[in-house]
Design a protein around this motif. Structure first.
Motif, short mmCIF file in Angstrom:
data_model
loop_
_atom_site.label_atom_id
_atom_site.label_comp_id
_atom_site.label_asym_id
_atom_site.label_seq_id
_atom_site.Cartn_x
_atom_site.Cartn_y
_atom_site.Cartn_z
N UNK A 46 13.39 4.85 18.32
CA UNK A 46 13.50 5.99 19.23
C UNK A 46 12.18 6.24 19.96
N UNK A 47 11.09 6.04 19.26
CA UNK A 47 9.78 6.27 19.86
C UNK A 47 9.59 5.45 21.14
N UNK A 48 10.22 4.26 21.18
CA UNK A 48 10.09 3.39 22.35
C UNK A 48 11.29 3.53 23.28
N UNK A 49 12.49 3.53 22.72
CA UNK A 49 13.69 3.51 23.55
C UNK A 49 13.82 4.76 24.42
N UNK A 50 13.36 5.90 23.91
CA UNK A 50 13.50 7.16 24.65
C UNK A 50 12.17 7.68 25.21
N UNK A 51 11.22 6.81 25.30
CA UNK A 51 9.90 7.23 25.77
C UNK A 51 9.96 7.88 27.15
N UNK A 52 10.63 7.24 28.08
CA UNK A 52 10.63 7.74 29.47
C UNK A 52 11.35 9.07 29.59
N UNK A 53 12.52 9.19 28.98
CA UNK A 53 13.26 10.44 29.09
C UNK A 53 12.58 11.56 28.31
N UNK B 165 9.36 12.62 30.13
CA UNK B 165 9.71 13.31 31.37
C UNK B 165 10.16 14.74 31.08
N UNK B 166 10.89 14.91 29.99
CA UNK B 166 11.42 16.22 29.63
C UNK B 166 10.37 17.13 29.00
N UNK B 167 9.47 16.55 28.17
CA UNK B 167 8.59 17.37 27.35
C UNK B 167 7.09 17.07 27.52
N UNK B 168 6.76 16.19 28.45
CA UNK B 168 5.36 15.82 28.62
C UNK B 168 4.99 14.62 27.76
N UNK B 169 3.82 14.06 28.02
CA UNK B 169 3.44 12.80 27.37
C UNK B 169 2.45 12.98 26.22
N UNK B 170 2.35 14.19 25.68
CA UNK B 170 1.40 14.45 24.59
C UNK B 170 1.60 13.50 23.42
N UNK B 171 2.84 13.22 23.07
CA UNK B 171 3.13 12.36 21.92
C UNK B 171 2.90 10.89 22.23
N UNK B 172 2.65 10.57 23.50
CA UNK B 172 2.46 9.17 23.89
C UNK B 172 1.02 8.85 24.25
N UNK B 173 0.11 9.76 23.96
CA UNK B 173 -1.30 9.42 24.00
C UNK B 173 -1.64 8.65 22.74
N UNK B 174 -2.83 8.06 22.69
CA UNK B 174 -3.24 7.32 21.49
C UNK B 174 -3.26 8.25 20.27
N UNK B 175 -3.74 9.47 20.47
CA UNK B 175 -3.79 10.43 19.36
C UNK B 175 -2.38 10.84 18.95
N UNK B 176 -1.52 11.06 19.94
CA UNK B 176 -0.15 11.46 19.64
C UNK B 176 0.61 10.39 18.88
N UNK B 177 0.42 9.14 19.27
CA UNK B 177 1.08 8.04 18.58
C UNK B 177 0.57 7.88 17.15
N UNK B 178 -0.73 8.06 16.95
CA UNK B 178 -1.29 7.98 15.60
C UNK B 178 -0.71 9.07 14.70
#
Length: 229
Positions: free
Chosen positions: A180-187, A190-203
């Motif tokens: 899910x972390x990859x498959x729904x990344x774009x949606x 887009x819906x909630x911002x990219x905070x979870x997709x920064x290096x810190x967010x992914x860690x």
């Protein structure tokens, strides 16, 4: 003007004879990108041939037809993922550390192979028809279950894991979050911002998935108060 970047036919033919394995690997690499971007129906053999050192005749020689090439692509991406999992040496780690490492590795592997995720999504659209035909993939998929089974057995014997720890359930739980972390990344971003997709967010997410799995399995597990980044 035509496409001058493509090698003349006689040059491609010579390269094909000199390095057939290299040509085949090049076809699979480009076909993986083509099918991941456009699906089985939208992927074009002409486009794959244009971007490789192969002709359409070479592609059909190696893979039979478009369906055969697509299935070979699926087998290749599954093989790559499972080979990376097999390379993990967790047998010498204590069960908790071993399970933690397997979760981290699965999360990282999915994050680093977005084309694999796209192809699996496409194969689900086809009701796993090509996966069912493969004689290779079922054996590949069994290896991670065996590895988790070994860790669970050792954890139970040591009195560290709950008696109901199940390797297949764990694989589903680990894979679902990682996928899910990859498959729904774009949606999601887009819906909630990219905070979870920064290096810190992914860690942080990776550690949270580890905490979730260990919390389900390890008796008395307490997640760290601070997640290292």
């Amino acid at each position: 003007m035509g496409d001058t970047s493509r090698k003349p036919a006689n040059t491609r033919k010579a390269h094909w004879k000199q390095n057939p394995d290299g040509v085949k690997e090049d076809i699979l690499r480009v076909a993986t990108e083509e099918f991941a971007a456009h699906g089985l129906s939208g992927g074009r053999i002409d486009e794959i041939a244009r971007k490789t050192e192969a002709s359409k005749r070479m592609i059909y020689y190696y893979f039979g037809d478009k369906d055969g090439l697509y299935q070979a692509v699926l087998e290749r991406v599954y093989s790559t993922l499972r080979e990376n999992e097999d390379a993990l040496k967790v047998g010498d780690l204590d069960p908790v550390a071993a399970l933690s490492r397997l979760v981290e590795a699965t999360f990282e592997a999915h994050a680093n192979t977005p084309l694999f995720i796209r192809l699996v999504m496409i194969e689900n659209i086809h009701n796993a028809a090509y996966l069912r035909r493969s004689e290779i993939i079922p054996g590949l998929n069994r290896s991670i279950i065996d590895k988790l089974d070994d860790v669970c057995q050792r954890g139970k014997e040591a009195g560290l894991f709950r008696a109901n720890a199940d390797p297949l359930e764990l694989h589903w739980l680990i894979s679902s979050s990682s996928f899910y972390n990859v498959s729904n990344k774009e949606t999601f971003s887009t819906s909630f911002g990219d905070t979870l997709y920064t290096a810190q967010g992914q860690a942080r997410l990776k550690q949270r998935v580890v905490d979730m799995i260990l919390g389900l399995v390890v008796i008395g597990y307490e997640p760290p108060l601070v997640v290292s980044e």
